[in-house]
Scaffold this active site. Structure first.
Site, mmCIF file in Angstrom:
data_model
loop_
_atom_site.group_PDB
_atom_site.id
_atom_site.type_symbol
_atom_site.label_atom_id
_atom_site.label_comp_id
_atom_site.label_asym_id
_atom_site.label_seq_id
_atom_site.Cartn_x
_atom_site.Cartn_y
_atom_site.Cartn_z
ATOM 1 N N LYS A 9 -2.367 -3.930 9.913
ATOM 2 C CA LYS A 9 -3.276 -3.485 8.865
ATOM 3 C C LYS A 9 -4.045 -4.653 8.253
ATOM 4 O O LYS A 9 -3.655 -5.815 8.409
ATOM 5 C CB LYS A 9 -2.459 -2.744 7.798
ATOM 6 C CG LYS A 9 -1.801 -1.459 8.307
ATOM 7 C CD LYS A 9 -1.136 -0.688 7.179
ATOM 8 C CE LYS A 9 -0.603 0.654 7.699
ATOM 9 N NZ LYS A 9 -0.120 1.508 6.593
ATOM 10 N N TYR A 49 -5.521 9.747 9.683
ATOM 11 C CA TYR A 49 -4.691 10.124 8.532
ATOM 12 C C TYR A 49 -4.895 11.595 8.149
ATOM 13 O O TYR A 49 -4.638 11.972 7.009
ATOM 14 C CB TYR A 49 -4.973 9.203 7.350
ATOM 15 C CG TYR A 49 -4.380 7.814 7.515
ATOM 16 C CD1 TYR A 49 -3.019 7.644 7.781
ATOM 17 C CD2 TYR A 49 -5.172 6.670 7.402
ATOM 18 C CE1 TYR A 49 -2.469 6.376 7.941
ATOM 19 C CE2 TYR A 49 -4.623 5.397 7.561
ATOM 20 C CZ TYR A 49 -3.268 5.258 7.822
ATOM 21 O OH TYR A 49 -2.719 4.011 7.979
ATOM 22 N N ASN A 112 1.583 -2.133 3.715
ATOM 23 C CA ASN A 112 2.894 -2.193 4.376
ATOM 24 C C ASN A 112 2.817 -2.703 5.823
ATOM 25 O O ASN A 112 3.602 -2.322 6.674
ATOM 26 C CB ASN A 112 3.615 -0.839 4.261
ATOM 27 C CG ASN A 112 2.857 0.286 4.935
ATOM 28 O OD1 ASN A 112 1.793 0.060 5.513
ATOM 29 N ND2 ASN A 112 3.392 1.489 4.889
ATOM 30 N N HIS A 115 1.011 0.042 10.991
ATOM 31 C CA HIS A 115 1.162 1.460 11.307
ATOM 32 C C HIS A 115 1.857 1.524 12.665
ATOM 33 O O HIS A 115 1.567 0.728 13.555
ATOM 34 C CB HIS A 115 -0.215 2.143 11.429
ATOM 35 C CG HIS A 115 -0.106 3.474 12.114
ATOM 36 N ND1 HIS A 115 0.286 4.616 11.461
ATOM 37 C CD2 HIS A 115 -0.253 3.822 13.434
ATOM 38 C CE1 HIS A 115 0.349 5.612 12.324
ATOM 39 N NE2 HIS A 115 0.027 5.164 13.531
ATOM 40 N N GLU A 126 -2.699 8.813 19.600
ATOM 41 C CA GLU A 126 -3.183 7.604 18.903
ATOM 42 C C GLU A 126 -3.642 6.526 19.889
ATOM 43 O O GLU A 126 -4.614 5.821 19.629
ATOM 44 C CB GLU A 126 -2.086 7.079 17.969
ATOM 45 C CG GLU A 126 -1.850 8.032 16.793
ATOM 46 C CD GLU A 126 -0.823 7.536 15.787
ATOM 47 O OE1 GLU A 126 -0.073 6.583 16.088
ATOM 48 O OE2 GLU A 126 -0.791 8.121 14.682
HETATM 49 P P1 TYD Z 1 2.930 8.047 6.464
HETATM 50 O O1 TYD Z 1 2.346 8.540 7.766
HETATM 51 O O2 TYD Z 1 3.638 9.030 5.578
HETATM 52 O O3 TYD Z 1 3.950 6.812 6.682
HETATM 53 P P2 TYD Z 1 4.191 5.769 7.873
HETATM 54 O O4 TYD Z 1 3.073 4.744 7.850
HETATM 55 O O5 TYD Z 1 5.533 5.129 7.545
HETATM 56 O O6 TYD Z 1 4.235 6.555 9.151
HETATM 57 O O7 TYD Z 1 1.749 7.408 5.590
HETATM 58 C C1 TYD Z 1 0.702 6.700 6.192
HETATM 59 C C2 TYD Z 1 0.271 5.585 5.274
HETATM 60 O O8 TYD Z 1 -0.204 6.128 4.042
HETATM 61 C C3 TYD Z 1 1.415 4.633 4.872
HETATM 62 O O9 TYD Z 1 1.675 3.663 5.856
HETATM 63 C C4 TYD Z 1 0.861 4.062 3.612
HETATM 64 C C5 TYD Z 1 0.075 5.208 2.989
HETATM 65 N N1 TYD Z 1 0.845 5.884 1.927
HETATM 66 C C6 TYD Z 1 0.556 5.599 0.607
HETATM 67 O O10 TYD Z 1 -0.341 4.780 0.310
HETATM 68 N N2 TYD Z 1 1.261 6.233 -0.388
HETATM 69 C C7 TYD Z 1 2.252 7.120 -0.108
HETATM 70 O O11 TYD Z 1 2.877 7.676 -1.052
HETATM 71 C C8 TYD Z 1 2.559 7.400 1.275
HETATM 72 C C9 TYD Z 1 3.659 8.378 1.645
HETATM 73 C C10 TYD Z 1 1.830 6.778 2.257
#
Ligand code: TYD
Length: 153
Positions: A9, A49, A112, A115, A126
């Site tokens: 990211k 998303y 974080n 992805h 994807e």
């Molecule tokens: P998600 O697909 O639920 O998680 P992951 O990346 O672990 O598969 O969510 C996609 C992205 O959306 C996540 O990486 C960061 C963002 N996100 C937020 O900003 N706030 C939130 O409360 C959640 C659940 C996700």
């Protein structure tokens, strides 16, 4: 063998962590089947998303994912989808276990680091979303017998 999609990211690019994060996947023993830098459009992010489109943070994550280019990678290995999700850790970096990528490098649910595809169906969609067929390379690693028993792959 399975293939899975990982996106480094914008936070990873901004924090100069590309090498460290790629190195985690390499050291695990995954094979890099494809990699490129790409500046994601709102259109592709809306598709990527789509499962979050009713969430209040939908536009916020799309904006955060397009502040600068990202690195998209396709990694291959036995059970690669689960292996990569386990290495990645819980969505919220503050809750992610130490030793996972998010646990070691992130203080945020949004910022974080990576992805990672969450199922075989999603991984197939994807990979096609971000790579053309000619950008995925099917070369062999020459150390497979050091990575797996011969009945594992
Ligand atoms: P998600 O697909 O639920 O998680 P992951 O990346 O672990 O598969 O969510 C996609 C992205 O959306 C996540 O990486 C960061 C963002 N996100 C937020 O900003 N706030 C939130 O409360 C959640 C659940 C996700």
């Amino acid at each position: 063998m399975e293939k899975t999609l990982v996106i480094l990211k914008p936070c990873t690019i901004q924090r100069s962590l590309i090498g460290e994060i790629v190195s985690r996947f390499e050291k695990k023993g995954l094979r890099l089947a494809g990699m490129k830098m790409i500046w994601l459009s709102d259109e592709i992010l809306s598709e990527h998303y789509a499962h979050l489109k009713e969430k209040p943070f939908f536009q916020r994550i799309k904006d955060a994912m397009s502040v600068c280019p990202v690195i998209v990678c396709c990694w291959e290995g036995v059970d690669a989808i689960n292996v990569v999700r386990t290495l990645t850790g819980a969505t919220n970096g503050r809750n992610a276990a130490p030793g996972t990528i998010r646990g070691d490098y992130s203080m945020s649910v949004q910022e974080n680091i990576v992805h990672a595809s969450d199922s075989p169906e999603t991984a197939a969609i994807e990979i096609k979303r971000f790579f053309s067929d000619t950008e995925i390379y099917d070369y062999k690693l020459n150390n497979l017998s050091s990575l797996y028993a011969n009945d594992e792959f």
